[in-house]
Design a protein around this motif. Structure first.
Motif, PDB file in Angstrom:
ATOM      1  N   LEU A  10      -0.903   0.964   1.290  1.00  0.00           N
ATOM      2  CA  LEU A  10      -0.743  -0.234   2.045  1.00  0.00           C
ATOM      3  C   LEU A  10      -1.210  -0.170   3.535  1.00  0.00           C
ATOM      4  N   ASN A  11      -2.016  -0.924   3.986  1.00  0.00           N
ATOM      5  CA  ASN A  11      -2.593  -0.964   5.335  1.00  0.00           C
ATOM      6  C   ASN A  11      -1.511  -1.898   6.054  1.00  0.00           C
ATOM      7  N   GLN A  19       1.297  -8.926  -2.998  1.00  0.00           N
ATOM      8  CA  GLN A  19       0.444  -8.987  -4.100  1.00  0.00           C
ATOM      9  C   GLN A  19      -1.049  -9.137  -3.781  1.00  0.00           C
ATOM     10  N   GLN A  20      -1.512  -9.659  -2.877  1.00  0.00           N
ATOM     11  CA  GLN A  20      -2.946  -9.921  -2.687  1.00  0.00           C
ATOM     12  C   GLN A  20      -3.745  -8.608  -2.253  1.00  0.00           C
ATOM     13  N   GLN A  21      -2.822  -7.751  -1.518  1.00  0.00           N
ATOM     14  CA  GLN A  21      -3.553  -6.518  -1.156  1.00  0.00           C
ATOM     15  C   GLN A  21      -3.541  -5.470  -2.277  1.00  0.00           C
ATOM     16  N   ILE A  22      -2.600  -5.679  -3.290  1.00  0.00           N
ATOM     17  CA  ILE A  22      -2.836  -5.001  -4.397  1.00  0.00           C
ATOM     18  C   ILE A  22      -4.264  -5.206  -5.378  1.00  0.00           C
ATOM     19  N   GLN A  49       7.493   2.324  -6.868  1.00  0.00           N
ATOM     20  CA  GLN A  49       7.861   3.340  -6.085  1.00  0.00           C
ATOM     21  C   GLN A  49       7.230   4.083  -5.048  1.00  0.00           C
ATOM     22  N   HIS A  50       5.833   4.094  -5.329  1.00  0.00           N
ATOM     23  CA  HIS A  50       4.940   5.042  -4.587  1.00  0.00           C
ATOM     24  C   HIS A  50       4.695   3.991  -3.147  1.00  0.00           C
ATOM     25  N   LEU A  51       4.505   2.782  -3.086  1.00  0.00           N
ATOM     26  CA  LEU A  51       4.207   1.931  -2.301  1.00  0.00           C
ATOM     27  C   LEU A  51       5.573   1.332  -1.542  1.00  0.00           C
ATOM     28  N   GLY A  52       6.639   1.523  -2.109  1.00  0.00           N
ATOM     29  CA  GLY A  52       7.950   1.111  -1.543  1.00  0.00           C
ATOM     30  C   GLY A  52       8.036  -0.351  -1.747  1.00  0.00           C
TER      31      GLY A  52
END
Length: 491
Positions: A10-11, A19-22, A49-52
């Motif tokens: 994630l930036n 949700q839009q970023q994914i 879990q990876h993105l928190g």
């Protein structure tokens, strides 16, 4: 092949929801060819879990990607890149460093890019004291209701207005509102075939100039005037004559022989002078006697907060000699790029045909959104709020300018959102603007507003549409200090 979860991150500066970023990350990966048909996506739990982030956020993003055919769900096996996912064209990109063998500068003559324009930093909002004209104030705009109107315009009921090609027509809902509510405020009664929507006032002026002018005709422009108008008229190859304005705007007795006269009677650009009613009648009498047409750019008429607004020239016209140009760019926001022309039906018919050679019509969704915003009363509420805010800022500007001993060259008697200033003799306002910019202050030098044959470098424009009230006195003090320093340097 399984796509590793480490491919996603994630930036923190990215726009949009999680949700839009994914969705964007997956779509870009598929379109770039990094994720291929049949590749297995990370599990929703593992990616969350990876993105928190919440697992439901990932699940919703995956579901959205399935509906767009980027992904396919396979029972308990998870999500995979779809075999029918969108793909980029399969041809090699153009090599970097390719030499262009065509001298486009010679072919085009740089006729348009070579013209000087008013320069404004793209990051103007990051400056502490932005005294620049024509930008919207985030704190005043009604974001919530504009968004609701945009969503309504996107609904199924308005699907045709959103997606249809109107060909050369405009949204009847917006035209109806302009005819019934906007134009009557200017004393104008018109029929549907006497109104044409444009991409802002600039587009309206271009259409008008292209239809009315040619190398055998003469146009009169106010001096100073809106620089964009001079560029538009120059393109026609006609003879251009500049007539100096006074404290009441364009003087009819100073007009030479002409075919078309351009004027900003309600708020002269850039001095804000308001043409008195008697002078308006005299100008119309001259047009009738001498057989010329008037183009009235009625910008900022809504911002009359010092006195009641004057009737437009068009409302006083009894011979169809006035072509009226209006815009929502200043009253709503400049990025809307929505304006209109009001003129006799034969002129509108030609303007509509000319517009069709460049664009069919302004985007249907924008037209319908604006129609809802206007018809539901949000526009009037915004105008009232903006007018009150501008009045407070104008008072602060007047007080600060008087306290600092600066000179107002033209401020107008009705309102507006700017003041026309004059610096002392030694000061070149283009140099002044550069030095002030380094101190976080943006002003607009006045040279480009004048006829190039006799341009003044002493004038500058200060707008107050985008600067918070508390910063106005501070910014004016910095301007006065910089002018004083220039005088000392010259001495």
């Amino acid at each position: 092949m399984s796509i590793p979860v480490e491919s996603f991150f994630l930036n923190p500066t990215a726009a949009g929801t999680l949700q839009q970023q994914i969705r964007q990350m997956v779509a870009e990966g598929v379109l770039a060819g990094r994720y291929r048909p049949g590749d297995r996506m990370p599990s929703s739990r593992g990616l969350a879990q990876h993105l928190g982030i919440s697992r439901i956020t990932v699940t919703l993003a995956y579901t959205d990607l399935v509906s767009s055919d980027y992904l396919v769900a396979r029972g308990r096996s998870g999500y995979f890149v779809s075999d029918t996912a969108p793909r980029q064209p399969e041809f090699p990109p153009r090599r970097r460093g390719t030499v262009c063998a065509v001298d486009y500068a010679a072919l085009t003559g740089n006729r348009f890019s070579g013209q000087e324009r008013l320069a404004k930093p793209e990051d103007w909002s990051s400056y502490r004291y932005p005294f620049i004209y024509g930008q919207a104030d985030v704190s005043l705009f009604d974001h919530r209701n504009w968004r609701l109107c945009a969503l309504r315009a996107l609904g199924k009921r308005d699907f045709e207005a959103l997606t249809s090609d109107y060909y050369e027509r405009d949204d009847p809902l917006l035209i109806e509102y302009i005819l019934r509510h906007i134009l009557p405020r200017r004393g104008i009664i018109a029929a549907p075939d006497e109104v044409l929507l444009t991409l802002g006032a600039q587009n309206a002026l271009w259409l008008t100039a292209q239809l009315m002018l040619n190398p055998e005709r003469r146009a009169v422009l106010e001096n100073p005037c809106y620089p964009g108008l001079r560029a538009v008229v120059r393109q026609t190859g006609c003879a251009m004559v500049s007539v100096d304005v006074d404290q009441d705007g364009l003087p009819p007795e100073a007009l030479p022989a002409a075919d078309v006269v351009f004027t900003t009677a309600s708020h002269h650009c850039p001095t804000n002078a308001t043409m008195p009613l008697e002078r308006r009648r005299t100008l119309l009498e001259a047009a009738s006697t001498r057989n010329f047409t008037i183009v009235e750019d009625d910008y900022e008429f809504e911002m009359s907060f010092l006195k009641a607004v004057s009737p437009s020239l068009k409302s006083l016209d009894r011979e169809g000699r006035v072509i009226y140009v209006g815009s929502f760019s200043k009253s709503l926001f400049p990025g809307l790029r929505l304006g209109y022309i009001v003129a006799p039906a034969p002129f509108i018919r030609e303007a509509r045909a000319l517009r069709a050679t460049v664009l069919r019509h302004p985007p249907g969704h924008i037209q319908r959104t604006a129609a809802y915003f206007l018809s539901l009363g949000h526009y009037d509420a915004l105008i009232n709020r903006t007018r009150a805010a501008y009045k407070r800022r104008r008072i602060l500007m007047d007080e600060a300018i008087r306290e600092q001993g600066l000179t107002i060259a033209g401020q107008g008697g009705f309102g507006g959102s700017s003041l026309w200033m004059r610096a002392p003799d030694p000061v070149d306002t283009e140099d002044l603007a550069l030095r002030l910019q380094a101190r976080g202050v943006l002003i607009e030098p006045g040279r480009l507003f004048f006829d190039p044959a006799a341009a003044s470098r002493r004038h500058y424009r200060l707008a107050f549409s985008s600067i918070p009230n508390p910063r106005i006195p501070e910014g004016i003090a910095l301007i006065a200090r910089a002018i004083a320093e220039t005088g000392l340097t010259q001495a």
